[in-house]
Write an enzyme that holds these catalytic residues in place. Structure first.
Site, mmCIF file in Angstrom:
data_model
loop_
_atom_site.group_PDB
_atom_site.id
_atom_site.type_symbol
_atom_site.label_atom_id
_atom_site.label_comp_id
_atom_site.label_asym_id
_atom_site.label_seq_id
_atom_site.Cartn_x
_atom_site.Cartn_y
_atom_site.Cartn_z
ATOM 1 N N GLU A 195 0.837 -1.200 0.000
ATOM 2 C CA GLU A 195 0.000 0.000 0.000
ATOM 3 C C GLU A 195 0.873 1.252 0.000
ATOM 4 O O GLU A 195 1.882 1.297 0.737
ATOM 5 C CB GLU A 195 -0.911 -0.001 1.235
ATOM 6 N N ALA A 232 1.364 -0.303 11.198
ATOM 7 C CA ALA A 232 0.653 -1.566 11.012
ATOM 8 C C ALA A 232 -0.027 -1.550 9.653
ATOM 9 O O ALA A 232 -0.308 -0.489 9.094
ATOM 10 C CB ALA A 232 -0.380 -1.783 12.121
ATOM 11 N N MET A 233 -0.274 -2.755 9.112
ATOM 12 C CA MET A 233 -0.916 -2.866 7.805
ATOM 13 C C MET A 233 -1.860 -4.055 7.798
ATOM 14 O O MET A 233 -1.507 -5.159 8.219
ATOM 15 C CB MET A 233 0.150 -3.025 6.708
ATOM 16 N N GLU A 234 -3.096 -3.822 7.293
ATOM 17 C CA GLU A 234 -4.184 -4.796 7.403
ATOM 18 C C GLU A 234 -4.262 -5.754 6.220
ATOM 19 O O GLU A 234 -5.352 -6.056 5.726
ATOM 20 C CB GLU A 234 -5.511 -4.044 7.529
ATOM 21 N N ASN A 235 -3.135 -6.300 5.742
ATOM 22 C CA ASN A 235 -3.194 -7.277 4.653
ATOM 23 C C ASN A 235 -4.105 -8.443 5.033
ATOM 24 O O ASN A 235 -4.043 -8.942 6.158
ATOM 25 C CB ASN A 235 -1.796 -7.832 4.370
ATOM 26 N N HIS A 259 -8.148 -2.017 15.163
ATOM 27 C CA HIS A 259 -8.166 -1.181 13.960
ATOM 28 C C HIS A 259 -7.799 -1.999 12.724
ATOM 29 O O HIS A 259 -8.492 -1.947 11.697
ATOM 30 C CB HIS A 259 -7.176 -0.024 14.141
ATOM 31 N N GLU A 260 -6.708 -2.763 12.804
ATOM 32 C CA GLU A 260 -6.244 -3.525 11.641
ATOM 33 C C GLU A 260 -7.180 -4.676 11.312
ATOM 34 O O GLU A 260 -7.438 -4.956 10.139
ATOM 35 C CB GLU A 260 -4.822 -4.050 11.886
ATOM 36 N N HIS A 275 -10.182 -3.149 9.470
ATOM 37 C CA HIS A 275 -9.943 -2.698 8.105
ATOM 38 C C HIS A 275 -9.641 -3.839 7.152
ATOM 39 O O HIS A 275 -9.845 -3.694 5.944
ATOM 40 C CB HIS A 275 -8.795 -1.699 8.086
#
Length: 253
Positions: free
Chosen positions: A53, A192-195, A227-228, A231
């Site tokens: 992203e 953080a990243m919501e993959n 949150h992650e 999403h």
């Protein structure tokens, strides 16, 4: 890209296009495919991870790198046998490959659901993990071996299942993937990243050290995890409720 063909294509015929592609591996930037250097069990080590992203997937594989253009992904990773390969989906099979007399492991994953390129993800690491099953689906928290041995991932593991269950019950939606991996990187600029199926965190936002048993730090981790998870759910339906509300409701429980 414009492809100049030697002859006109015939309607109804099947054609196969093969492209060679190479992309950079970054060390100073956490984008596309990047490397993390860190110390674990007294040794210097490295891992590879991805951050697609918003528009870094094009640095990792050829694609139409636009979120409106969704596709399924069949991911295969060739890696050193002492490392573990993770991706959005569970492992489908594993085999060995001989390269110039050296043995390499070939890990192939199940086909993903239709999704945008920026959610494709993978990590190659020498990590340990803790795991639990929530409503028949496995949840694994991955971190440095020292961190796992010290119990630093236990708090995140204990709250992740209840967060999933709470959101499923609230919206009457089942989580669409068969597993969830959450990994703590030594350094991750994006926090953080919501993959889908492989959530990536900076370890400061996922791991809880024994000397950090403060409500404030637990609240931060609960906030980021909820949150992650919200999403990365299909259609982002879970995001209809704020992650602050989820954290507060979990603490009330």
């Amino acid at each position: 890209m414009v492809l100049e063909l030697r002859e006109a294509l015939q309607p109804g015929s099947l054609y196969e296009l093969q492209l060679s592609f190479s992309g950079p591996v970054y060390q100073d930037f956490r984008e596309g495919l990047f490397i993390n250097l860190y110390t674990d069990q007294g040794e210097r080590r490295a891992l590879l991870a991805s951050q697609m992203e918003p528009t870094f997937a094009r640095n990792v594989f050829p694609c139409f790198d636009e979120p409106a253009l969704k596709a399924t992904f069949n991911i295969t990773i060739i890696h050193h046998p002492s490392y573990v390969a993770l991706s959005n989906m569970p492992k489908l099979r594993q085999s060995e490959k001989d390269v110039n007399g050296s043995k390499w492991t070939v890990t192939t994953f199940h086909t993903t659901p239709r999704m945008p390129t920026y959610l494709a993800a993978f990590v190659i690491c020498d990590y340990d993990h803790v795991n639990r099953t929530e409503r028949g689906k496995e949840i694994r928290i991955w971190a440095r071996k020292d961190a796992i041995a010290n119990g630093n991932a236990d708090f995140a593991l204990n709250i992740t299942g209840p967060i999933f269950s709470f959101l499923e019950d609230l919206f009457n939606i089942s989580y669409p993937l068969p597993k969830t991996d959450m990994i703590a990187l030594p350094t991750f600029d994006n926090r953080a990243m919501e993959n889908w199926g492989l959530l990536i965190f900076d370890e400061s936002l996922l791991l809880l050290k024994p000397d950090e048993q403060l409500t404030e730090k637990k609240t931060v981790i609960s906030h980021i995890v909820s949150h992650e998870i919200g999403h990365q759910a299909r259609g982002k339906m879970f995001s209809l409720i704020s992650h602050e509300d989820v954290s507060q409701l979990l603490y009330q429980k």
